[in-house]
Design an enzyme around this catalytic site. Structure first.
Site, PDB file in Angstrom:
ATOM      1  N   GLY A 108      -3.970 -13.100  -1.293  1.00  0.00           N
ATOM      2  CA  GLY A 108      -4.424 -13.363  -2.628  1.00  0.00           C
ATOM      3  C   GLY A 108      -5.003 -12.074  -3.533  1.00  0.00           C
ATOM      4  N   HIS A 162       7.401  -7.219  -5.249  1.00  0.00           N
ATOM      5  CA  HIS A 162       7.872  -7.030  -4.138  1.00  0.00           C
ATOM      6  C   HIS A 162       7.480  -5.865  -3.236  1.00  0.00           C
ATOM      7  CE1 HIS A 162      10.976  -7.999  -0.832  1.00  0.00           C
ATOM      8  NE2 HIS A 162      11.209  -6.634  -0.760  1.00  0.00           N
ATOM      9  N   ASN A 170      -3.122 -10.123  -5.114  1.00  0.00           N
ATOM     10  CA  ASN A 170      -2.312  -9.797  -6.668  1.00  0.00           C
ATOM     11  C   ASN A 170      -2.899 -10.757  -7.501  1.00  0.00           C
ATOM     12  OD1 ASN A 170      -0.185  -7.668  -6.683  1.00  0.00           O
ATOM     13  ND2 ASN A 170       0.141  -8.669  -4.869  1.00  0.00           N
TER      14      ASN A 170
END
Ligand code: GAR
Length: 212
Positions: A16, A113, A18
């Site tokens: 979590g 990514h 980000n």
């Protein structure tokens, strides 16, 4: 300039970080957005537990509860529209976003990514798997990519990339830890560019326009 009404999609496997970085950037005035919804596939996702403790709005939509992808997409779209969402950040969401959501939010969905795409992307390439593959290949450079989401895994137009060295003796954990702050910075920068309407897409090229 109006604030992005943002939904963050989180997964069960991430920490979590980000989504927490998005929340912090908004609080510090670095990102002109509001978290309108945090979408998870399970109540057990660390990011969902954090969101609920932080009184942020959440929706738990388990894809396994639906007959097919189209029904899952409809359920997502119902929640997104009810929350007034106009942009989506995939922040540790390890699945392919249903095409119904991709087309309803074309060039309004960003994914972070943890590698320099198109290397080390695709189905099954997420989280620690990515860093393991980078090290196994012997790369000397890795990094992160923020891209618009299309109908496939990790193939949409690239918005921003940041590179970091692979160092002698790196483990997947040490490489991930070096890259993670870059992920947070790149995701915030890309979201702010979206908030400022400074991104246009021509084919697979994302043009970044100067600030007005
Ligand atoms: C991040 O490193 C993100 O780049 C990665 O999952 C992690 C989630 O961490 N995403 C992918 O691998 C997508 N293919 P977080 O839960 O701390 O944000």
């Amino acid at each position: 300039m109006s604030a992005l009404q943002l939904a963050a999609f989180v997964g069960t496997k991430g920490r979590g970080s980000n989504v927490k970085a998005i929340h912090a950037a908004i609080g510090e005035g670095r990102l002109n957005a509001r978290i309108a919804l945090i979408v998870g596939t399970s109540r057990n996702a660390p990011a969902i537990q954090w969101a609920q403790e932080s009184d942020l709005p959440t929706a738990i939509i388990d894809p396994k509860a639906f007959a097919d992808e189209a029904e899952y997409a409809e359920a997502l779209l119902t929640e997104l529209r009810a929350a007034g969402v106009d942009a989506i950040a995939l922040a540790g969401y390890m699945r392919r976003l249903p095409s119904g959501v991709v087309s309803a939010y074309r060039h309004r969905v960003l994914n972070i990514h943890p590698a320099l795409l198109p290397a080390f992307g695709g189905k099954g390439m997420y989280g620690h798997h990515v860093h393991e593959a980078v090290l196994a290949y012997g790369c000397k450079l890795s990094g992160c990519t923020v891209h618009f989401v299309d109908e496939d895994y990790d193939t949409g137009p690239v918005i921003l990339q940041r590179a970091f060295p692979v160092e002698e003796g790196d483990t997947p954990e040490s490489l991930a830890a070096r890259i993670l702050p870059g992920e947070h910075a790149a995701l915030m920068d890309a979201l702010q560019l979206l908030a400022e309407n400074r991104l246009t897409v021509a084919g697979r090229i994302v043009h970044i326009h100067p600030s007005a």
